[in-house]
Every structure is written in C-alpha cells, then in structure tokens.
Design an enzyme around this catalytic site. Structure first.
Site, PDB file in Angstrom:
ATOM      1  N   HIS A  20       0.795  -1.206   0.051  1.00 38.32           N
ATOM      2  CA  HIS A  20       0.016  -0.130   0.041  1.00 38.32           C
ATOM      3  C   HIS A  20       1.000   1.296  -0.062  1.00 38.32           C
ATOM      4  CE1 HIS A  20      -3.398   2.327   1.723  1.00 38.32           C
ATOM      5  NE2 HIS A  20      -2.528   3.222   1.957  1.00 38.32           N
ATOM      6  N   GLU A  21       1.953   1.073   0.797  1.00 44.93           N
ATOM      7  CA  GLU A  21       2.672   2.268   1.172  1.00 44.93           C
ATOM      8  C   GLU A  21       3.790   2.592  -0.292  1.00 44.93           C
ATOM      9  OE1 GLU A  21       2.586   4.952   2.944  1.00 44.93           O
ATOM     10  OE2 GLU A  21       0.842   4.109   3.989  1.00 44.93           O
ATOM     11  N   HIS A  24       1.943   4.345  -3.058  1.00 43.39           N
ATOM     12  CA  HIS A  24       1.845   5.931  -2.791  1.00 43.39           C
ATOM     13  C   HIS A  24       2.995   6.435  -3.070  1.00 43.39           C
ATOM     14  CE1 HIS A  24      -1.772   5.957  -0.523  1.00 43.39           C
ATOM     15  NE2 HIS A  24      -1.542   5.498   0.690  1.00 43.39           N
TER      16      HIS A  24
END
Length: 215
Positions: A20-21, A24
């Site tokens: 998820h990170e 980003h």
C-alpha cells in the site's frame, strides 16, 4: 483464532500495508515527487516500512481479541506535494493508489481461491485448507485495508480524495484535522453515536465487497 491463523493474518497484513505504501511512493514518483524513492522507501524490505505499533502490535491485538475489524499500517512514505505536477489532483491520485493496490491484491486472492478446485487432485486436503486460509485472508485483510483507508477522515487516504470536492481553503482546514483523526476513528469504533457504528459500517462494506468477489 489459533496461532497459525493469527501468524498468517499478521504476515499478510504487514506485507499488504507495505505494498500500500510503496504504491503511494511509486505513483508520487511518477507524478514528479522522488521523495519516497530517494528515501529508499520503494523497497520490499520490511525494515524500511514497519512501525512497531501500527504494523505489529495493534493488528496483533485486534486479531487475538477476535475483533471483526482488523487494520494496521506501515510507516507512511514521505510525500512532498509541492513536487507534484498538478497539486491537489495528484495528491488525491497518490492517496487513491494505496487502497487501489489493496483492492487489486484482493481480486487476485479471490481468483486464486476459485482456482483451488482445479488443483484439488494435486493437493492433499491439508494443503487445500492451508491455501484456502491463506488466500481468503489475503482477500479479507486487503479489502479491510482498502475500506478503512478510504474513510473520509483525515489523515486517511479517503480524506485527500474527499478534499478535492472542497474549496482550497476549506480543504486545507479539513485536512489539518489529521492530528486528531485517529482519536476520532477509535472513538467511533468504540462508542457508537446515535445508532451509528463505524465498525458495523466497515463490516457491512467488507461483507458486500466479499460477495462481489464471490467469496
């Protein structure tokens, strides 16, 4: 939940939060902000991403307590919005990339579950049950991460998307509430107000999403 299930769930949650990170940081890099890449945060090395409380302790406590809502987080990747080419729009897209990554992982997990009967003759009942536990945990935990992060409560990703709908000044004030956002979230999870239960909303969305994926 037994020790094996708890261990599998925690490992899946940690790596799902890491991906998820990374999403980003990767999208931010594509839009002109190399901050995460230069900080070495586009790596799968868990040491660069794990936060002892949010990545391990909190989800472990939720798992062991049998909570219907399980979530956690890796350390947020550093993003400098002033480097992004299209300002608030790119901020929203960078924010959206994390939950979208979790949705994609959940879809892949559901596809693997549907493939299990095809290989039933090659797998023992024990291995089939292990793979089913693994893939179903991938689906459920990634859907939970996506749903939770899309809540329009600062500093969650959903708040950055919702901020696009507000005038710039109001959006700035709204996003500044991020310093108290997690207190608001935990309060709503623990103390339903006027019949509104954040936990029930998240659980209902999870159930609906799993039905969409045929799980």
């Amino acid at each position: 939940m037994d020790l094996l299930s708890s261990t599998i769930s925690l490992i899946i949650l940690i790596y799902s939060a890491i991906l998820h990170e990374i999403a980003h940081g990767f999208v931010a890099d594509r839009f002109g902000d190399p901050t995460a890449r230069l900080a070495g945060r586009l790596s799968l090395n868990p040491k660069k991403h794990i936060d002892p409380f949010m990545s391990v302790l909190l989800p472990l406590l939720l798992i062991l307590s049998g909570s219907p809502v399980i979530f956690g987080a890796a350390k947020p990747v550093p993003i400098d919005p002033f480097n992004l080419k299209e300002g608030r729009k790119d901020v929203a897209l960078v924010a959206l990339s994390g939950p979208l990554t979790n949705v994609i992982i959940a879809v892949l997990g559901s596809f693997l579950i549907k493939l299990l009967p095809v290989f039933s003759d090659l797998l023992s009942p024990f291995l089939s049950s292990i793979f089913y536990l693994l893939f179903s945990s991938v689906v459920t935990l990634n859907l939970l991460l996506a749903i939770f992060n899309l809540l329009p409560i600062p500093p969650l990703d959903g708040s950055k998307v919702f901020a696009l709908l507000l005038p710039e000044k109001q959006a700035s004030i709204y996003l500044s509430l991020g310093s108290i956002g997690f207190f608001v979230i935990f309060f709503l999870l623990l103390f339903p107000i006027g019949g509104f239960s954040l936990g029930e909303v998240i659980f209902s969305l999870l159930t609906f999403s799993e039905k969409l994926l045929g799980i």
